[in-house]
Design a protein around this motif. Structure first.
Motif, short mmCIF file in Angstrom:
data_model
loop_
_atom_site.label_atom_id
_atom_site.label_comp_id
_atom_site.label_asym_id
_atom_site.label_seq_id
_atom_site.Cartn_x
_atom_site.Cartn_y
_atom_site.Cartn_z
N PRO A 295 12.76 -3.82 9.30
CA PRO A 295 13.49 -5.10 9.29
C PRO A 295 12.61 -6.22 8.74
O PRO A 295 11.41 -6.10 8.66
CB PRO A 295 13.81 -5.32 10.77
CG PRO A 295 12.81 -4.53 11.52
CD PRO A 295 12.46 -3.35 10.64
N GLN A 296 13.28 -7.29 8.35
CA GLN A 296 12.57 -8.45 7.81
C GLN A 296 11.95 -9.22 8.96
O GLN A 296 12.48 -9.21 10.05
CB GLN A 296 13.53 -9.38 7.05
CG GLN A 296 14.08 -8.78 5.80
CD GLN A 296 13.05 -8.75 4.69
OE1 GLN A 296 12.00 -9.36 4.76
NE2 GLN A 296 13.36 -7.99 3.65
N THR B 221 4.92 5.34 4.60
CA THR B 221 4.99 5.59 3.17
C THR B 221 5.75 4.46 2.50
O THR B 221 6.52 3.74 3.17
CB THR B 221 5.71 6.93 2.90
OG1 THR B 221 7.04 6.84 3.41
CG2 THR B 221 4.97 8.09 3.55
N PRO B 222 5.58 4.27 1.21
CA PRO B 222 6.32 3.17 0.54
C PRO B 222 7.83 3.33 0.64
O PRO B 222 8.54 2.34 0.67
CB PRO B 222 5.85 3.27 -0.91
CG PRO B 222 4.53 3.95 -0.85
CD PRO B 222 4.60 4.88 0.33
N GLU B 223 8.32 4.58 0.73
CA GLU B 223 9.77 4.77 0.86
C GLU B 223 10.25 4.27 2.21
O GLU B 223 11.35 3.72 2.33
CB GLU B 223 10.14 6.25 0.69
CG GLU B 223 9.81 6.84 -0.66
CD GLU B 223 8.38 7.31 -0.78
OE1 GLU B 223 7.78 7.69 0.25
OE2 GLU B 223 7.83 7.25 -1.89
N ASN B 224 9.44 4.48 3.26
CA ASN B 224 9.84 4.05 4.61
C ASN B 224 9.70 2.55 4.80
O ASN B 224 10.32 1.99 5.69
CB ASN B 224 9.00 4.77 5.66
CG ASN B 224 9.27 6.25 5.70
OD1 ASN B 224 10.29 6.71 5.21
ND2 ASN B 224 8.35 7.00 6.26
N ALA B 225 8.89 1.92 3.99
CA ALA B 225 8.64 0.48 4.17
C ALA B 225 9.90 -0.33 3.94
O ALA B 225 10.07 -1.40 4.53
CB ALA B 225 7.53 0.02 3.23
#
Length: 185
Positions: free
Chosen positions: A95-96, A87-91
């Motif tokens: 990590p980078q 989901t966008p919240e989990n994205a």
């Protein structure tokens, strides 16, 4: 005319077998049949469909096999949501570097942010007194003042260090001698 098998000489008044008829205009009368190309294409499509069905069936079988042979969950473990769905919240917790969701809009916002930084005043380091100025203003200042000139024989790093460093105040030896005299030494 055909050839006599014994002498390899053409014999008159016999029809020629398996010989293309040649027109005196310079081209052959027989062409490649289009049926052969169509049969080939139909066979190719049929082979592709068969391979697709085999692979599809194999994946369905392996998926059902994997779900049927899952070890039972411990009653102490709480079931978690499917980790494959993001989901966008989990994205934001990943990590980078993260994958781009929409390359065009993300790149456009990056360019707009860079343009805004290049066109505005802002503090780079407030403690050291470093300020960012717009590019147009910086070019005006360079045109008015000129580029910095380095001393001859000095490397650019040395001359920039001497230009940017603040003058150092020298301590007078009086302060250390007066303390020594006051302590009686």
């Amino acid at each position: 005319m055909s050839e006599d098998p014994m002498t390899n000489q053409p014999t008159p008044n016999q029809p020629m077998i398996n010989q293309p008829t040649i027109n005196h205009d310079g081209f052959e009368q027989e062409d490649l049949s289009s049926r052969i190309a169509l049969y080939f294409l139909a066979g190719l499509v049929l082979v592709c469909v068969v391979v697709y069905l085999i692979v599809f069936g194999m994946y369905r079988f392996l998926d059902s096999y994997a779900t049927a042979h899952q070890p039972p969950m411990s009653p102490m473990v709480t079931p978690q949501a499917d980790t494959r769905a993001v989901t966008p919240e989990n994205a934001e917790t990943f990590p980078q570097p993260r994958l781009e969701e929409n390359e065009r809009t993300q790149f456009r916002s990056f360019i707009e942010d860079q343009d805004r930084k290049l066109a505005t005043y802002d503090w780079v380091d407030k403690d050291r007194g470093t300020l960012r100025i717009p590019i147009d203003r910086a070019m005006e200042l360079i045109a008015q003042r000129g580029l910095p000139v380095h001393a001859e024989g000095a490397s650019p790093a040395q001359s920039s260090a001497t230009q940017t460093s603040a003058p150092v105040k020298k301590q007078t030896p009086k302060a250390s001698t007066t303390k020594a005299a006051a302590s009686g030494k």
